[in-house]
Design an enzyme around this catalytic site. Structure first.
Site, PDB file in Angstrom:
ATOM      1  N   ARG A   1      -7.603  -0.503   0.762  1.00 34.32           N
ATOM      2  CA  ARG A   1      -8.132  -1.733   0.160  1.00 34.32           C
ATOM      3  C   ARG A   1      -8.526  -1.510  -1.302  1.00 34.32           C
ATOM      4  NH1 ARG A   1     -12.645  -2.136   4.725  1.00 34.32           N
ATOM      5  NH2 ARG A   1     -10.944  -1.117   5.831  1.00 34.32           N
TER       6      ARG A   1
ATOM      7  N   ASP B   1      -2.640  10.188   3.778  1.00 33.17           N
ATOM      8  CA  ASP B   1      -4.039   9.794   3.917  1.00 33.17           C
ATOM      9  C   ASP B   1      -4.792  10.789   4.798  1.00 33.17           C
ATOM     10  OD1 ASP B   1      -6.447   8.515   4.042  1.00 33.17           O
ATOM     11  OD2 ASP B   1      -5.750   6.825   5.294  1.00 33.17           O
TER      12      ASP B   1
ATOM     13  N   ASP C   1       1.598   6.211   5.535  1.00 30.85           N
ATOM     14  CA  ASP C   1       0.620   5.285   4.969  1.00 30.85           C
ATOM     15  C   ASP C   1       1.126   4.597   3.688  1.00 30.85           C
ATOM     16  OD1 ASP C   1      -1.781   4.042   5.457  1.00 30.85           O
ATOM     17  OD2 ASP C   1      -3.014   5.560   4.467  1.00 30.85           O
TER      18      ASP C   1
ATOM     19  N   LYS D   1       0.838  -1.205   0.000  1.00 27.48           N
ATOM     20  CA  LYS D   1       0.000   0.000   0.000  1.00 27.48           C
ATOM     21  C   LYS D   1       0.871   1.253   0.000  1.00 27.48           C
ATOM     22  CE  LYS D   1      -3.279   2.626   2.879  1.00 27.48           C
ATOM     23  NZ  LYS D   1      -4.155   2.612   4.077  1.00 27.48           N
TER      24      LYS D   1
ATOM     25  N   ASP E   1     -12.192   6.984   3.469  1.00 24.62           N
ATOM     26  CA  ASP E   1     -11.010   6.736   4.292  1.00 24.62           C
ATOM     27  C   ASP E   1     -10.608   5.259   4.274  1.00 24.62           C
ATOM     28  OD1 ASP E   1      -8.915   7.352   5.938  1.00 24.62           O
ATOM     29  OD2 ASP E   1     -10.117   7.552   7.765  1.00 24.62           O
TER      30      ASP E   1
ATOM     31  N   LYS F   1     -10.360  12.736   8.082  1.00 23.46           N
ATOM     32  CA  LYS F   1      -9.926  12.344   9.413  1.00 23.46           C
ATOM     33  C   LYS F   1      -9.917  13.560  10.338  1.00 23.46           C
ATOM     34  CE  LYS F   1      -6.728   8.617   8.035  1.00 23.46           C
ATOM     35  NZ  LYS F   1      -7.392   7.518   8.761  1.00 23.46           N
TER      36      LYS F   1
ATOM     37  N   GLU G   1      -9.429   3.621   1.895  1.00 23.61           N
ATOM     38  CA  GLU G   1      -8.874   3.757   0.550  1.00 23.61           C
ATOM     39  C   GLU G   1      -7.812   2.713   0.227  1.00 23.61           C
ATOM     40  OE1 GLU G   1      -7.701   5.319   3.108  1.00 23.61           O
ATOM     41  OE2 GLU G   1      -5.558   4.962   2.844  1.00 23.61           O
TER      42      GLU G   1
HETATM   43  N1  BES Z   1      -4.329   4.471   6.836  1.00 30.37           N
HETATM   44  C1  BES Z   1      -5.464   4.147   7.610  1.00 30.37           C
HETATM   45  C2  BES Z   1      -5.177   3.095   8.666  1.00 30.37           C
HETATM   46  C3  BES Z   1      -4.227   3.480   9.764  1.00 30.37           C
HETATM   47  C4  BES Z   1      -4.708   3.880  11.000  1.00 30.37           C
HETATM   48  C5  BES Z   1      -2.870   3.367   9.582  1.00 30.37           C
HETATM   49  C6  BES Z   1      -3.824   4.196  12.018  1.00 30.37           C
HETATM   50  C7  BES Z   1      -2.000   3.679  10.609  1.00 30.37           C
HETATM   51  C8  BES Z   1      -2.477   4.085  11.819  1.00 30.37           C
HETATM   52  C9  BES Z   1      -6.579   3.603   6.705  1.00 30.37           C
HETATM   53  O1  BES Z   1      -6.592   4.076   5.411  1.00 30.37           O
HETATM   54  C10 BES Z   1      -7.857   3.992   7.324  1.00 30.37           C
HETATM   55  O2  BES Z   1      -8.134   5.162   7.386  1.00 30.37           O
HETATM   56  N2  BES Z   1      -8.641   3.012   7.754  1.00 30.37           N
HETATM   57  C11 BES Z   1      -9.897   3.252   8.358  1.00 30.37           C
HETATM   58  C12 BES Z   1     -10.874   2.258   7.796  1.00 30.37           C
HETATM   59  C13 BES Z   1     -12.300   2.513   8.211  1.00 30.37           C
HETATM   60  C14 BES Z   1     -12.818   3.758   7.528  1.00 30.37           C
HETATM   61  C15 BES Z   1     -13.120   1.311   7.844  1.00 30.37           C
HETATM   62  C16 BES Z   1      -9.750   3.084   9.849  1.00 30.37           C
HETATM   63  O3  BES Z   1      -9.041   2.172  10.273  1.00 30.37           O
HETATM   64  O4  BES Z   1     -10.298   3.884  10.593  1.00 30.37           O
HETATM   65 ZN    ZN Z   2      -4.782   4.729   4.669  1.00 36.70          ZN
HETATM   66 MN    MN Z   3      -7.693   5.893   5.251  1.00 34.83          MN
END
Ligand code: BES
Ligand code: ZN
Ligand code: MN
Length: 504
Positions: free
Chosen positions: A354, A273, A291, A268, A350, A280, A352
């Site tokens: 996947r 992000d 990220d 990834k 968010d 966020k 993104e």
């Molecule tokens: N990049 C984030 C995940 C992340 C969180 C990485 C904390 C490092 C530290 C990812 O893209 C994300 O935002 N995931 C969301 C998914 C949700 C919207 C289903 C999350 O984990 O909140």
């Molecule tokens: Zn992310």
């Molecule tokens: Mn995200």
């Protein structure tokens, strides 16, 4: 700003450590039932202190614990003016490689600003001592201006001599060279992760990947936004659409003469992000510069495979995008058509990672690899479930468990996680083939894995590493891990490739 971060100079030595012309001598301690004990193998150091060293350490409060570093002025007992005792914790039988690596790392951090040191930890485990020493002294200083006093403060250890029984021993030289190649890769990954997002964006990240790969003789291919559009990479284009800096798909190919197997690596590469339209919160958003840690790891690992001339064909497929909110951004409610034709309803911009990974997984599987491994800072749920130091490893059970065992061996300590089939229906979409998130947050790490599994052919052994927590250290330094990018899971991926080279 592209100069790689150089570590201390390392050399093997079989000269006496008590009379070496150095600024410091590093020895290991372990916690015994009655206070600290010197690790076996440094007896002559204890003798040079007339048997008083362990007692002095105890007097200073040493207990031989993990991450404990005690310094003693030697006052002529040995030629080095300073003795550094670094704790391994409780040792049952032989110390583990990870105990040596961590102790070497803690000592190396404590030696910042020192010119020249020598260690006896290498007598126990040379490779681990090398890895811990180099990784522990890592400091990312590219963005300190020359006039800045802080630059002096994070000046790393200059040179470490590694005490071994015979400095000209072929095996020792080989393990030093191999360990150095591995830590150079880890360091390169850390540099990429630590580079701020105004300088590391999809096009510049792709350039850096190509430069590194070409210098190791890999074939490279970069799909820009036109090529992505032509070929139907709807996930990457959707996520990257909100940024003025368009997305890329980088492909790196290492093709040795007689490969034992073909491995696809996917990482990834979200260079920043924000969450996009599903934005966020402001607090800690700056950490989302990391990220792209999965991308960094697979890029350096493909390069490493070539450097080590592993008899394994490696194809890295690395989607890169910046997830931004703007008038051109993709929105909640959009339906994207992914590479290969599957449609995805976006319920949260968010989620993104996947989406770009789905495109990349489908492309990677077209090469008919024997194994497929992806690494991604994919979910906050990974951090909730396993914390900051334990990657979650999912995938096809047998290969997942093989990768997990290797991750444990190298000290990156991944843990196997399930992909429960019943979670699939949570991703049912009212209009597309699948939605990118469920309507609830439970089991978020597993749900992301289940989403990815839809894009992996059933007959390819697959491992998915969620490294959201372990890829980045926002807290205090520990062991050989400083602040910022950690380089996880480079050592796991490198060891998996080596294992495949050996066993198929
Ligand atoms: N990049 C984030 C995940 C992340 C969180 C990485 C904390 C490092 C530290 C990812 O893209 C994300 O935002 N995931 C969301 C998914 C949700 C919207 C289903 C999350 O984990 O909140
Ligand atoms: Zn992310
Ligand atoms: Mn995200």
């Amino acid at each position: 700003m592209t100069t790689p971060t150089l570590g201390p100079t390392l050399g093997l030595t079989d000269a006496a450590v008590t009379t070496a012309t150095v600024d410091a001598l590093v020895v290991g301690t372990m916690s015994g039932t009655e206070g600290p004990q010197l690790l076996p193998g440094s007896e002559e150091v204890e003798a040079a202190f007339d048997g008083a060293l362990t007692g002095l350490l105890a007097l200073l409060g040493a207990r031989g614990k993990v991450d404990e570093v005690i310094k003693i002025p030697t006052r002529g007992a040995i030629s080095a003016p300073l003795l550094v005792a670094t704790g391994l914790g409780a040792v049952k039988g032989q110390p583990t490689s990870e105990q040596v690596r961590r102790a070497a790392g803690a000592a190396s951090r404590a030696l910042s600003g020192t010119s020249h040191a020598i260690t006896t930890l290498s007598r126990i485990d040379l490779a681990a001592a090398v890895e811990g020493t180099v990784l522990g002294s890592y400091a990312f200083t590219s963005y300190r201006s020359h006039s800045n006093q802080a630059q002096k403060n994070d000046k790393p250890l200059g040179q470490m001599d590694l005490s071994v029984p015979a400095a000209d021993d072929g095996g020792a030289r080989q393990s030093l060279a191999r360990a150095l190649a591995i830590v150079e890769s880890v360091t390169a990954a850390r540099d990429l992760v630590n580079t701020p997002p105004n300088d590391l964006y999809p096009a510049s990240f792709a350039d850096r990947a190509v430069t590194m790969a070409r210098s190791a003789g890999l074939h490279t291919e970069v799909l820009d936004e036109q090529a992505l559009r032509r070929e139907g990479y709807g996930g990457i284009l959707g996520v990257g659409g909100g940024s003025s800096r368009p997305p890329r798909l980088v492909r790196l190919h290492y093709a040795p003469a007689e490969p034992r197997a073909k491995v696809a690596l996917i990482g990834k590469g979200v260079t920043f992000d924000t969450g996009g339209i599903s934005i966020k919160p402001a607090a800690k958003m700056e950490e989302m510069t990391m990220d792209m840690a999965g991308a960094a790891a697979v890029i350096v690992t493909a390069v490493l495979a070539a450097r080590l001339e592993l008899p394994v064909e490696v194809i890295a497929t690395v989607p890169m995008a910046e997830n931004m909110p703007s008038a051109t951004a993709y929105r909640p409610g959009d339906v994207l058509t992914m590479y290969g034709g599957t449609t995805v309803e976006v319920l949260n911009t968010d989620a993104e990672g996947r989406l770009i990974l789905a495109d990349a997984l489908v492309r990677a599987a077209q090469d008919a690899p024997d194994y497929l491994i992806d690494a991604a800072t994919l979910t906050g749920a990974q951090v909730v479930a396993l914390g900051n130091r334990t990657p979650g490893i999912m995938g096809t059970p047998q290969f997942r468990d093989r990768v997990t065992a290797i991750s444990q061996e190298v000290g990156e300590n991944g843990w196997a996680m399930p992909l429960p089939e019943h979670l699939r229906s949570d991703l049912d979409s009212k209009l597309a083939d699948i939605a990118n998130v469920a309507s609830h947050r439970w089991g978020g790490m597993l749900a992301a894995g289940v989403f990815l599994s839809e894009f992996v052919p059933d007959d390819i052994p697959w491992a998915h590493l969620d490294i959201a927590g372990p890829a980045y250290n926002a807290g205090s330094p520990w062991g050989y891990t400083g602040k910022g990018g950690t380089g996880v899971p480079v050592r796991t991926l490198a060891a998996v490739l080596a294992d495949i080279a050996e066993r198929g």
